[in-house]
Design a protein around this motif. Sequence first.
Motif, PDB file in Angstrom:
ATOM      1  N   LEU A   1       0.730  -1.352  -0.045  1.00  0.00           N
ATOM      2  CA  LEU A   1       0.165   0.155  -0.029  1.00  0.00           C
ATOM      3  C   LEU A   1       0.748   1.285  -0.009  1.00  0.00           C
ATOM      4  N   GLU A   2       1.944   1.214   0.684  1.00  0.00           N
ATOM      5  CA  GLU A   2       2.837   2.488   0.820  1.00  0.00           C
ATOM      6  C   GLU A   2       3.452   2.739  -0.507  1.00  0.00           C
ATOM      7  N   LYS A   3       3.786   1.614  -1.167  1.00  0.00           N
ATOM      8  CA  LYS A   3       4.455   1.793  -2.473  1.00  0.00           C
ATOM      9  C   LYS A   3       3.397   2.404  -3.556  1.00  0.00           C
ATOM     10  N   MET A   4       2.344   1.815  -3.477  1.00  0.00           N
ATOM     11  CA  MET A   4       1.324   2.076  -4.326  1.00  0.00           C
ATOM     12  C   MET A   4       1.025   3.573  -4.272  1.00  0.00           C
TER      13      MET A   4
ATOM     14  N   GLY B   1       1.917   6.929  -6.868  1.00  0.00           N
ATOM     15  CA  GLY B   1       0.632   7.884  -7.216  1.00  0.00           C
ATOM     16  C   GLY B   1      -0.800   7.383  -7.471  1.00  0.00           C
ATOM     17  N   ALA B   2      -0.890   6.195  -6.926  1.00  0.00           N
ATOM     18  CA  ALA B   2      -2.151   5.589  -6.691  1.00  0.00           C
ATOM     19  C   ALA B   2      -2.952   6.348  -5.714  1.00  0.00           C
ATOM     20  N   GLU B   3      -4.308   6.658  -5.731  1.00  0.00           N
ATOM     21  CA  GLU B   3      -5.130   7.247  -4.804  1.00  0.00           C
ATOM     22  C   GLU B   3      -5.980   6.268  -4.052  1.00  0.00           C
ATOM     23  N   LYS B   4      -6.009   6.549  -2.783  1.00  0.00           N
ATOM     24  CA  LYS B   4      -6.639   5.462  -1.940  1.00  0.00           C
ATOM     25  C   LYS B   4      -8.060   5.110  -2.514  1.00  0.00           C
ATOM     26  N   LYS B   5      -8.788   6.173  -2.680  1.00  0.00           N
ATOM     27  CA  LYS B   5     -10.171   5.901  -3.062  1.00  0.00           C
ATOM     28  C   LYS B   5     -10.338   5.094  -4.351  1.00  0.00           C
ATOM     29  N   ASN B   6      -9.466   5.010  -5.109  1.00  0.00           N
ATOM     30  CA  ASN B   6      -9.337   3.852  -6.219  1.00  0.00           C
ATOM     31  C   ASN B   6      -8.957   2.546  -5.957  1.00  0.00           C
TER      32      ASN B   6
ATOM     33  N   HIS C   1      -1.999  -9.418 -14.190  1.00  0.00           N
ATOM     34  CA  HIS C   1      -1.596  -8.498 -15.238  1.00  0.00           C
ATOM     35  C   HIS C   1      -1.940  -7.040 -14.773  1.00  0.00           C
ATOM     36  N   SER C   2      -0.855  -6.257 -14.059  1.00  0.00           N
ATOM     37  CA  SER C   2      -1.173  -5.030 -13.528  1.00  0.00           C
ATOM     38  C   SER C   2      -1.985  -3.916 -14.117  1.00  0.00           C
ATOM     39  N   GLY C   3      -1.335  -3.887 -15.516  1.00  0.00           N
ATOM     40  CA  GLY C   3      -2.239  -2.978 -16.472  1.00  0.00           C
ATOM     41  C   GLY C   3      -3.626  -2.937 -16.428  1.00  0.00           C
ATOM     42  N   SER C   4      -4.175  -4.379 -16.585  1.00  0.00           N
ATOM     43  CA  SER C   4      -5.744  -4.434 -16.800  1.00  0.00           C
ATOM     44  C   SER C   4      -6.388  -5.189 -15.451  1.00  0.00           C
TER      45      SER C   4
END
Length: 114
Positions: free
Chosen positions: A24-27, A31-36, A91-94
Amino acid sequence: MLPVWKGEGLATAKFGNIAIDKLLEKMLLFGAEKKNIVAKVFGGADSLGDNAIFEIGKRNIQLAEDLLSDYHIPIISSNVGGTVGRKILFHSGSGIVYMKFVNNQENKNDTENF
């Protein structure tokens, strides 16, 4: 591999509580948004059998569910428990996950037949 690091030895990602926190920290750092953020949870087999004294698989499942709930991250897909391990390809992209159950005699590094 193990549910909880209790402060003894090295705090590595082989412990569920450390792995989920670090992921979670790395995500968020990238730039990941926690709400997403949503979760897909796989594994937690007690491959030693239903009567395994330590119930590590069940404890890993419970830890994942509890931590994700604490972080308000919904689990949108899961395949957990039982006595047979799983092999997953993510597959992290999809966000697509391919999963198959592992035969104990199968080469666990083989990624064919997905």
